[in-house]
Design a protein around this motif. Structure first.
Motif, PDB file in Angstrom:
ATOM      1  N   THR A   1       0.929  -1.132  -0.148  1.00 15.00           N
ATOM      2  CA  THR A   1       0.057  -0.071  -0.063  1.00 15.00           C
ATOM      3  C   THR A   1       1.019   1.311  -0.183  1.00 15.00           C
TER       4      THR A   1
ATOM      5  N   ASN B   1      -5.133   5.954   5.732  1.00 13.73           N
ATOM      6  CA  ASN B   1      -5.370   4.571   5.573  1.00 13.73           C
ATOM      7  C   ASN B   1      -6.736   4.131   4.516  1.00 13.73           C
TER       8      ASN B   1
ATOM      9  N   PRO C   1      -7.336  -1.939   8.434  1.00 12.25           N
ATOM     10  CA  PRO C   1      -6.876  -0.575   7.873  1.00 12.25           C
ATOM     11  C   PRO C   1      -5.586  -0.538   7.322  1.00 12.25           C
TER      12      PRO C   1
ATOM     13  N   LEU D   1      -1.801   0.368   6.198  1.00 12.81           N
ATOM     14  CA  LEU D   1      -1.067   1.552   6.468  1.00 12.81           C
ATOM     15  C   LEU D   1       0.015   1.925   5.238  1.00 12.81           C
ATOM     16  N   HIS D   2       0.158   3.102   5.060  1.00 17.50           N
ATOM     17  CA  HIS D   2       1.226   3.311   4.247  1.00 17.50           C
ATOM     18  C   HIS D   2       2.582   2.740   4.253  1.00 17.50           C
TER      19      HIS D   2
ATOM     20  N   ARG E   1      -4.937   5.952  -3.024  1.00 18.78           N
ATOM     21  CA  ARG E   1      -4.071   4.739  -2.725  1.00 18.78           C
ATOM     22  C   ARG E   1      -3.637   4.159  -4.088  1.00 18.78           C
TER      23      ARG E   1
END
Ligand SMILES: O=C(O)CCC(=O)C(=O)O
Ligand SMILES: [Fe+2]
Length: 265
Positions: A186, A192, A209, A211-212, A238
Protein backbone atom coordinates in the motif's frame (compact mmCIF):
# COMPACT_ATOMS: atom_id res chain seq x y z
CA UNK A 1 9.49 -32.39 -28.52
CA UNK A 2 8.13 -29.45 -30.47
CA UNK A 3 10.20 -26.30 -30.57
CA UNK A 4 7.69 -24.47 -28.44
CA UNK A 5 8.07 -27.10 -25.72
CA UNK A 6 11.79 -26.51 -25.59
CA UNK A 7 11.17 -22.80 -25.42
CA UNK A 8 8.89 -23.10 -22.44
CA UNK A 9 11.32 -25.42 -20.65
CA UNK A 10 14.18 -23.03 -21.11
CA UNK A 11 12.02 -20.22 -19.82
CA UNK A 12 11.29 -22.20 -16.68
CA UNK A 13 14.96 -22.92 -16.16
CA UNK A 14 16.04 -19.35 -16.73
CA UNK A 15 13.35 -18.00 -14.41
CA UNK A 16 14.94 -20.05 -11.61
CA UNK A 17 11.57 -21.47 -10.61
CA UNK A 18 12.19 -24.95 -9.20
CA UNK A 19 8.45 -25.60 -9.31
CA UNK A 20 8.20 -25.87 -13.06
CA UNK A 21 9.83 -28.37 -15.35
CA UNK A 22 7.87 -28.58 -18.54
CA UNK A 23 4.51 -27.93 -20.06
CA UNK A 24 3.10 -31.22 -18.77
CA UNK A 25 4.02 -30.31 -15.23
CA UNK A 26 2.24 -27.02 -15.73
CA UNK A 27 -0.89 -28.85 -16.80
CA UNK A 28 -0.76 -31.12 -13.76
CA UNK A 29 -0.26 -28.13 -11.49
CA UNK A 30 -3.30 -26.51 -12.98
CA UNK A 31 -5.39 -29.60 -12.35
CA UNK A 32 -4.08 -30.11 -8.84
CA UNK A 33 -4.24 -26.48 -7.78
CA UNK A 34 -7.78 -26.88 -6.50
CA UNK A 35 -7.30 -30.21 -4.72
CA UNK A 36 -7.67 -30.31 -0.96
CA UNK A 37 -6.39 -32.54 1.81
CA UNK A 38 -2.75 -31.65 1.29
CA UNK A 39 -0.29 -30.99 4.10
CA UNK A 40 1.11 -27.54 4.85
CA UNK A 41 4.47 -28.82 3.59
CA UNK A 42 3.01 -29.94 0.28
CA UNK A 43 1.39 -26.58 -0.33
CA UNK A 44 4.01 -24.20 1.10
CA UNK A 45 7.22 -26.23 0.85
CA UNK A 46 9.36 -27.42 3.74
CA UNK A 47 11.16 -24.07 4.32
CA UNK A 48 8.01 -22.10 5.06
CA UNK A 49 7.40 -20.61 8.52
CA UNK A 50 4.51 -18.17 9.20
CA UNK A 51 5.62 -14.55 9.74
CA UNK A 52 4.17 -11.05 10.21
CA UNK A 53 0.81 -10.31 11.90
CA UNK A 54 -0.95 -13.54 10.99
CA UNK A 55 -4.66 -13.06 10.21
CA UNK A 56 -5.23 -16.56 8.90
CA UNK A 57 -2.85 -19.41 9.80
CA UNK A 58 -2.26 -22.32 7.40
CA UNK A 59 -3.57 -24.76 10.02
CA UNK A 60 -6.90 -22.93 10.41
CA UNK A 61 -9.64 -25.40 9.40
CA UNK A 62 -6.88 -27.44 7.72
CA UNK A 63 -7.32 -25.18 4.70
CA UNK A 64 -3.69 -24.20 4.05
CA UNK A 65 -4.56 -20.52 3.68
CA UNK A 66 -2.08 -17.92 4.85
CA UNK A 67 -3.02 -14.25 5.19
CA UNK A 68 -0.51 -12.07 6.93
CA UNK A 69 0.18 -8.37 7.36
CA UNK A 70 3.50 -6.55 7.48
CA UNK A 71 2.69 -3.01 8.69
CA UNK A 72 6.21 -1.63 8.10
CA UNK A 73 7.29 -3.39 4.94
CA UNK A 74 8.60 -0.14 3.40
CA UNK A 75 10.09 2.96 5.00
CA UNK A 76 7.43 5.73 4.90
CA UNK A 77 9.70 8.16 3.04
CA UNK A 78 10.56 5.62 0.33
CA UNK A 79 6.86 4.72 0.07
CA UNK A 80 5.91 8.39 -0.42
CA UNK A 81 8.57 8.91 -3.08
CA UNK A 82 7.40 5.83 -4.94
CA UNK A 83 3.74 6.91 -4.65
CA UNK A 84 4.49 10.34 -6.15
CA UNK A 85 6.64 8.91 -8.90
CA UNK A 86 4.12 6.25 -9.95
CA UNK A 87 1.16 8.64 -9.69
CA UNK A 88 2.85 11.09 -12.07
CA UNK A 89 4.75 8.83 -14.46
CA UNK A 90 2.83 5.62 -15.03
CA UNK A 91 0.56 5.42 -18.06
CA UNK A 92 -2.60 4.52 -16.16
CA UNK A 93 -5.45 2.76 -17.96
CA UNK A 94 -9.09 2.27 -17.08
CA UNK A 95 -9.80 -1.29 -18.25
CA UNK A 96 -13.19 -2.76 -19.05
CA UNK A 97 -13.36 -6.36 -17.86
CA UNK A 98 -16.12 -8.98 -17.98
CA UNK A 99 -17.82 -7.28 -14.99
CA UNK A 100 -17.76 -3.76 -16.45
CA UNK A 101 -15.59 -0.65 -16.48
CA UNK A 102 -13.15 -0.94 -13.58
CA UNK A 103 -13.53 1.53 -10.74
CA UNK A 104 -9.79 2.03 -10.50
CA UNK A 105 -6.87 2.65 -12.84
CA UNK A 106 -4.28 -0.04 -13.49
CA UNK A 107 -0.92 -0.72 -15.09
CA UNK A 108 0.77 -4.10 -15.44
CA UNK A 109 4.52 -4.79 -15.23
CA UNK A 110 6.45 -8.04 -15.18
CA UNK A 111 9.12 -10.39 -16.41
CA UNK A 112 8.91 -11.24 -20.13
CA UNK A 113 6.02 -13.60 -21.00
CA UNK A 114 4.25 -13.19 -17.66
CA UNK A 115 0.93 -12.75 -19.42
CA UNK A 116 -1.84 -12.19 -16.91
CA UNK A 117 -5.31 -13.39 -17.83
CA UNK A 118 -8.08 -12.40 -15.44
CA UNK A 119 -11.75 -11.38 -15.62
CA UNK A 120 -11.73 -11.52 -19.40
CA UNK A 121 -8.58 -9.41 -19.75
CA UNK A 122 -5.29 -10.62 -21.11
CA UNK A 123 -2.49 -8.30 -20.04
CA UNK A 124 1.00 -8.31 -21.50
CA UNK A 125 3.56 -6.99 -19.03
CA UNK A 126 5.42 -3.74 -19.54
CA UNK A 127 9.10 -4.18 -18.64
CA UNK A 128 10.05 -3.26 -15.07
CA UNK A 129 11.00 0.39 -14.77
CA UNK A 130 13.92 1.76 -12.75
CA UNK A 131 11.49 2.96 -10.09
CA UNK A 132 9.92 -0.50 -9.66
CA UNK A 133 13.04 -2.66 -9.73
CA UNK A 134 14.27 -1.82 -6.21
CA UNK A 135 10.90 -2.72 -4.64
CA UNK A 136 10.64 -5.84 -6.83
CA UNK A 137 14.06 -6.95 -5.58
CA UNK A 138 13.17 -6.17 -1.96
CA UNK A 139 9.91 -8.11 -2.28
CA UNK A 140 11.64 -11.09 -3.84
CA UNK A 141 14.51 -11.31 -1.40
CA UNK A 142 12.09 -11.05 1.54
CA UNK A 143 9.54 -13.62 0.41
CA UNK A 144 11.90 -16.18 -1.13
CA UNK A 145 13.89 -16.08 2.14
CA UNK A 146 10.63 -17.17 3.82
CA UNK A 147 10.31 -20.15 1.47
CA UNK A 148 7.71 -18.57 -0.81
CA UNK A 149 7.86 -18.52 -4.62
CA UNK A 150 9.34 -15.68 -6.69
CA UNK A 151 7.09 -12.76 -7.57
CA UNK A 152 7.49 -12.14 -11.26
CA UNK A 153 4.77 -9.61 -12.07
CA UNK A 154 2.95 -6.70 -10.54
CA UNK A 155 -0.46 -5.21 -11.23
CA UNK A 156 -0.55 -1.60 -10.04
CA UNK A 157 -3.94 -0.30 -8.88
CA UNK A 158 -4.67 3.39 -8.54
CA UNK A 159 -7.72 4.29 -6.42
CA UNK A 160 -8.29 8.01 -6.71
CA UNK A 161 -9.17 10.11 -3.68
CA UNK A 162 -12.71 9.53 -2.41
CA UNK A 163 -13.38 7.02 -5.19
CA UNK A 164 -12.31 3.71 -6.56
CA UNK A 165 -12.88 0.27 -5.23
CA UNK A 166 -12.58 -3.40 -6.03
CA UNK A 167 -15.53 -5.67 -5.23
CA UNK A 168 -15.41 -9.08 -3.52
CA UNK A 169 -13.31 -11.42 -5.62
CA UNK A 170 -10.75 -14.21 -5.64
CA UNK A 171 -7.51 -13.55 -7.50
CA UNK A 172 -7.04 -15.79 -10.52
CA UNK A 173 -4.84 -18.65 -9.37
CA UNK A 174 -4.41 -20.56 -12.60
CA UNK A 175 -1.59 -18.22 -13.54
CA UNK A 176 0.27 -18.87 -10.30
CA UNK A 177 2.30 -21.80 -8.97
CA UNK A 178 1.73 -24.61 -6.47
CA UNK A 179 1.77 -22.05 -3.66
CA UNK A 180 0.10 -19.09 -5.35
CA UNK A 181 1.32 -15.87 -3.80
CA UNK A 182 -0.10 -12.36 -4.01
CA UNK A 183 1.53 -9.53 -2.07
CA UNK A 184 -0.18 -6.16 -2.02
CA UNK A 185 1.88 -3.15 -0.97
CA UNK A 186 0.00 0.00 0.00
CA UNK A 187 1.17 3.48 -0.96
CA UNK A 188 -1.21 6.00 0.61
CA UNK A 189 0.64 8.89 2.25
CA UNK A 190 -2.58 10.72 3.19
CA UNK A 191 -4.18 8.00 5.31
CA UNK A 192 -5.43 4.43 5.46
CA UNK A 193 -7.92 2.46 3.43
CA UNK A 194 -9.76 -0.68 4.43
CA UNK A 195 -8.72 -4.02 3.00
CA UNK A 196 -11.36 -6.68 3.73
CA UNK A 197 -11.40 -10.48 3.65
CA UNK A 198 -14.38 -12.85 3.71
CA UNK A 199 -14.24 -16.58 4.29
CA UNK A 200 -16.36 -18.17 1.57
CA UNK A 201 -17.97 -20.98 3.63
CA UNK A 202 -18.45 -19.29 7.03
CA UNK A 203 -18.82 -15.68 5.74
CA UNK A 204 -16.47 -14.61 8.56
CA UNK A 205 -15.09 -11.15 7.72
CA UNK A 206 -11.81 -9.49 8.62
CA UNK A 207 -11.31 -5.73 8.06
CA UNK A 208 -7.81 -4.34 8.01
CA UNK A 209 -6.95 -0.63 7.76
CA UNK A 210 -3.81 -0.89 5.64
CA UNK A 211 -1.02 1.56 6.43
CA UNK A 212 1.23 3.51 4.07
CA UNK A 213 4.18 1.23 3.24
CA UNK A 214 2.53 -1.94 4.53
CA UNK A 215 2.16 -5.30 2.79
CA UNK A 216 -0.74 -7.75 2.79
CA UNK A 217 0.23 -11.30 1.87
CA UNK A 218 -2.15 -13.98 0.56
CA UNK A 219 -0.56 -17.38 0.00
CA UNK A 220 -1.35 -21.07 -0.37
CA UNK A 221 -5.06 -21.87 -0.72
CA UNK A 222 -6.19 -18.36 0.28
CA UNK A 223 -7.75 -17.62 -3.09
CA UNK A 224 -9.82 -20.78 -2.89
CA UNK A 225 -11.32 -20.21 0.56
CA UNK A 226 -11.24 -16.43 0.96
CA UNK A 227 -12.35 -13.44 -1.07
CA UNK A 228 -11.07 -9.89 -0.64
CA UNK A 229 -12.18 -6.39 -1.56
CA UNK A 230 -11.39 -2.70 -1.16
CA UNK A 231 -14.70 -1.02 -0.26
CA UNK A 232 -15.55 2.46 -1.52
CA UNK A 233 -15.44 4.27 1.80
CA UNK A 234 -14.48 7.97 1.89
CA UNK A 235 -10.79 7.49 1.52
CA UNK A 236 -7.46 8.98 0.51
CA UNK A 237 -5.70 8.40 -2.78
CA UNK A 238 -4.05 4.97 -2.71
CA UNK A 239 -1.80 3.13 -5.12
CA UNK A 240 -1.25 -0.58 -4.55
CA UNK A 241 1.46 -2.78 -5.97
CA UNK A 242 0.04 -6.28 -6.21
CA UNK A 243 2.96 -8.61 -6.84
CA UNK A 244 2.02 -12.06 -8.17
CA UNK A 245 3.83 -15.36 -8.56
CA UNK A 246 3.06 -15.68 -12.25
CA UNK A 247 5.23 -18.20 -14.04
CA UNK A 248 6.65 -16.93 -17.35
CA UNK A 249 4.92 -18.72 -20.20
CA UNK A 250 2.24 -20.31 -18.01
CA UNK A 251 -0.73 -18.79 -19.79
CA UNK A 252 0.70 -19.54 -23.22
CA UNK A 253 1.45 -23.12 -22.13
CA UNK A 254 -2.11 -23.67 -20.97
CA UNK A 255 -3.61 -22.26 -24.11
CA UNK A 256 -1.25 -24.29 -26.28
CA UNK A 257 -0.19 -21.10 -28.01
CA UNK A 258 3.56 -20.82 -27.81
CA UNK A 259 3.81 -18.16 -30.48
CA UNK A 260 6.37 -15.48 -29.85
CA UNK A 261 8.33 -17.47 -27.30
CA UNK A 262 11.10 -18.81 -29.51
CA UNK A 263 13.12 -15.64 -29.09
CA UNK A 264 13.76 -16.71 -25.48
CA UNK A 265 15.78 -19.81 -26.32
O1 LIG B 1 -5.44 -2.82 -4.13
C1 LIG B 1 -5.19 -3.86 -3.52
O2 LIG B 1 -4.46 -3.89 -2.54
C2 LIG B 1 -5.79 -5.17 -3.96
C3 LIG B 1 -6.27 -5.17 -5.35
C4 LIG B 1 -6.74 -6.51 -5.75
O3 LIG B 1 -7.43 -7.17 -5.03
C5 LIG B 1 -6.34 -7.03 -7.05
O4 LIG B 1 -5.66 -6.34 -7.83
O5 LIG B 1 -6.67 -8.19 -7.34
FE1 LIG C 1 -7.40 -9.21 -5.71
Amino acid sequence: MARGGQAIRSLMASSGARWWKDKNTLMKRKMSSLEEGESVEQVFGKDFKPFGDVLVHPNENGENCFITYLPKFMQPRAATELFEHLRDNVEWRREEDSVGVQERLTAYFGDPHCTFAYVGLRLTPQPWTGSLLPIKNHVNSFFTSHGLPPLTACLLNNYEQGAGRIVWHHDEVRAHGSCPLVVSITLSPDGNRLFEFRHVASKRQVSLPVLHGSAVVMAGRTQLHWQHRLPCTPSPHRISLTFRSIVPGYEEGLLGSLKGMDDCQ
